[in-house]
Motif scaffolding. Structure first.
Motif, short mmCIF file in Angstrom:
data_model
loop_
_atom_site.label_atom_id
_atom_site.label_comp_id
_atom_site.label_asym_id
_atom_site.label_seq_id
_atom_site.Cartn_x
_atom_site.Cartn_y
_atom_site.Cartn_z
N SER A 34 0.87 -1.17 0.00
CA SER A 34 0.00 0.00 0.00
C SER A 34 0.91 1.22 0.00
O SER A 34 1.99 1.20 0.60
CB SER A 34 -0.93 0.02 1.22
N PRO A 35 0.49 2.31 -0.68
CA PRO A 35 1.36 3.48 -0.80
C PRO A 35 1.59 4.14 0.55
O PRO A 35 0.70 4.16 1.41
CB PRO A 35 0.58 4.40 -1.74
N PRO A 36 2.79 4.69 0.77
CA PRO A 36 3.08 5.39 2.04
C PRO A 36 2.14 6.57 2.30
O PRO A 36 1.80 6.86 3.44
CB PRO A 36 4.52 5.86 1.87
N GLY A 37 1.72 7.24 1.21
CA GLY A 37 0.82 8.38 1.35
C GLY A 37 -0.43 8.17 0.52
O GLY A 37 -0.37 7.69 -0.61
N ASP A 38 -1.57 8.52 1.06
CA ASP A 38 -2.85 8.33 0.38
C ASP A 38 -3.17 9.55 -0.47
O ASP A 38 -3.83 10.49 -0.02
CB ASP A 38 -3.95 8.08 1.42
N ILE A 39 -2.67 9.56 -1.69
CA ILE A 39 -2.86 10.71 -2.57
C ILE A 39 -3.63 10.35 -3.83
O ILE A 39 -3.82 11.20 -4.70
CB ILE A 39 -1.51 11.36 -2.95
N ASP A 40 -4.10 9.10 -3.94
CA ASP A 40 -4.85 8.68 -5.13
C ASP A 40 -6.14 9.47 -5.28
O ASP A 40 -6.72 9.93 -4.30
CB ASP A 40 -5.22 7.20 -5.03
N GLY A 41 -6.62 9.57 -6.51
CA GLY A 41 -7.94 10.12 -6.77
C GLY A 41 -7.93 11.36 -7.64
O GLY A 41 -6.90 11.75 -8.19
N LEU A 42 -9.10 11.94 -7.75
CA LEU A 42 -9.28 13.14 -8.57
C LEU A 42 -9.31 14.36 -7.66
O LEU A 42 -10.09 14.43 -6.72
CB LEU A 42 -10.59 13.04 -9.36
N TRP A 43 -8.44 15.34 -7.98
CA TRP A 43 -8.28 16.52 -7.13
C TRP A 43 -8.51 17.79 -7.94
O TRP A 43 -8.05 17.91 -9.07
CB TRP A 43 -6.88 16.54 -6.51
N ASP A 44 -9.22 18.74 -7.34
CA ASP A 44 -9.59 20.00 -7.98
C ASP A 44 -8.72 21.12 -7.40
O ASP A 44 -8.63 21.27 -6.18
CB ASP A 44 -11.07 20.27 -7.71
N PHE A 45 -8.08 21.91 -8.28
CA PHE A 45 -7.24 23.00 -7.77
C PHE A 45 -7.68 24.37 -8.28
O PHE A 45 -6.90 25.32 -8.33
CB PHE A 45 -5.75 22.76 -8.06
N ALA A 46 -8.97 24.50 -8.63
CA ALA A 46 -9.51 25.83 -8.97
C ALA A 46 -9.54 26.70 -7.71
O ALA A 46 -9.89 26.23 -6.63
CB ALA A 46 -10.91 25.69 -9.55
N THR A 47 -9.18 27.96 -7.85
CA THR A 47 -9.18 28.87 -6.70
C THR A 47 -9.18 30.31 -7.17
O THR A 47 -8.72 30.62 -8.27
CB THR A 47 -7.95 28.63 -5.80
N ALA A 48 -9.70 31.19 -6.31
CA ALA A 48 -9.64 32.63 -6.59
C ALA A 48 -8.34 33.24 -6.07
O ALA A 48 -8.04 34.39 -6.38
CB ALA A 48 -10.84 33.33 -5.94
N THR A 49 -7.58 32.49 -5.29
CA THR A 49 -6.31 33.02 -4.76
C THR A 49 -5.31 33.19 -5.90
O THR A 49 -5.06 32.25 -6.65
CB THR A 49 -5.71 32.06 -3.71
N PRO A 50 -4.74 34.36 -6.06
CA PRO A 50 -3.80 34.59 -7.16
C PRO A 50 -2.44 33.96 -6.88
O PRO A 50 -2.09 33.69 -5.73
CB PRO A 50 -3.69 36.11 -7.22
N LEU A 51 -1.69 33.73 -7.95
CA LEU A 51 -0.33 33.21 -7.78
C LEU A 51 0.51 34.19 -6.98
O LEU A 51 1.20 33.79 -6.02
CB LEU A 51 0.31 32.98 -9.15
#
Length: 316
Positions: A34-51
């Motif tokens: 099993s992976p050391p970190g549980d990062i599988d799946g679909l992730w959304d990174f939309a945000t109003a915070t500017p770079l």
């Protein structure tokens, strides 16, 4: 926006999502790995915070609750005004910037340097940036004179590094024992990151997405990427950029994504940003964009038509 860029349901990606969802269970059932970190799946990174941190908040690392709400309202209002000025470009039915700032309420995605701004560029970096601006301002002689996302060779927010854009702000992550796959349905790219000791590509072999190698640092996936094609540029970076990305599960619905750009040829110092990705249960959609699409054909035809008109115009 050409018809070939319209988004359609991507059935292979939906199938891959099902595989991702079941992968950890299969590993546990077999008691093999099993992976050391549980990062599988679909992730959304939309945000109003500017770079970069807005100048109006130059001395503030975090918004207050009230300031965050006001910033979100102001951002939505600006987008509405842009839509009025240019309805076809800023149409709300296909844009998906993100309406809220990051849950942490940081005033910028950049957290290093502390001022939340991209460091000053070097003389060489400024020269390359000006060359790109000059080329874009000139009528294109051929497809090579347009940027890679207009040519449907690269997505404008898929990276690496991944950074929020106008739409398709998502990444599907699949972890196996020796490989991580990152699918950004922005054009047609899946980045394959080996986790074993595969030798890196030789210096002269350059790729649009670079040459990535990953490793686990506790429960954090660390990915280092180099050997970028010199035509690739992120915020002014060059082909010799070293990119380090870190993926860390923060809680049940949050994946912390951090990246550091180390490029002394382009910037006076390294810099880092952090994006708080949220778990998504939405379907992923195809970005139906391909090299030689109608949009690019029309851009070149328009340039040739204008040149012909100019050559036939009577002298003043």
């Amino acid at each position: 926006m050409s018809p070939t860029r319209r988004k359609r349901i991507l059935f292979p990606a939906v199938l891959l999502l099902a595989v991702v969802s079941s992968a950890p269970l299969c590993a546990q059932a077999g008691s093999v790995w099993s992976p050391p970190g549980d990062i599988d799946g679909l992730w959304d990174f939309a945000t109003a915070t500017p770079l970069q941190r807005p100048t109006a908040h130059a001395e503030k690392e975090y918004f207050t609750v009230e300031e965050a709400a006001q910033f979100e309202r102001d951002t939505i209002a600006r987008r509405a005004e842009a839509q009025k000025r240019s309805p076809s470009v800023h149409a709300p039915y296909w844009l998906d910037h993100g309406r809220n700032v990051q849950p942490s309420r940081r005033t910028s995605l950049i957290f290093d340097p502390p001022n939340g701004r991209i460091p000053p560029m070097t003389e060489d970096g400024r020269r390359r940036a000006q060359k790109r601006r000059d080329l874009r301002a000139s009528p294109p002689a051929g497809p090579e004179d347009r940027n890679l996302w207009e040519r449907c060779l690269m997505g404008f927010n898929a990276g690496p590094p991944m950074n929020p854009g106008g739409y398709n702000n998502n990444v599907l992550i699949l972890v196996t024992q020796d490989t991580v796959a990152l699918l950004n349905e922005m054009v047609h790219d899946t980045r394959i990151v080996p986790l074993d000791d595969q030798p890196r590509l030789p210096e002269h072999v350059r790729q649009f997405k670079g040459d990535s190698r990953g490793r686990w640092d506790g429960e954090t996936l660390v990915v280092e990427t180099r050997n970028f094609d010199p035509r690739i540029s992120f915020a002014g970076s060059g082909g010799n950029m070293l990119l380090t990305e870190r993926f860390t599960r923060f809680d049940g619905d949050t994946l912390l994504y951090e990246y550091t750009i180390d490029d002394p040829e382009s910037f006076e110092r390294r810099w880092s940003a952090r994006v708080e990705m949220k778990r998504s249960n939405q379907a992923i959609f195809e970005y139906a964009c391909h090299e030689g699409n109608y949009g690019l054909l029309n851009i070149l035809e328009y340039a040739r038509t204008n040149e012909k008109r100019a050559s036939q115009a009577p002298p003043e």
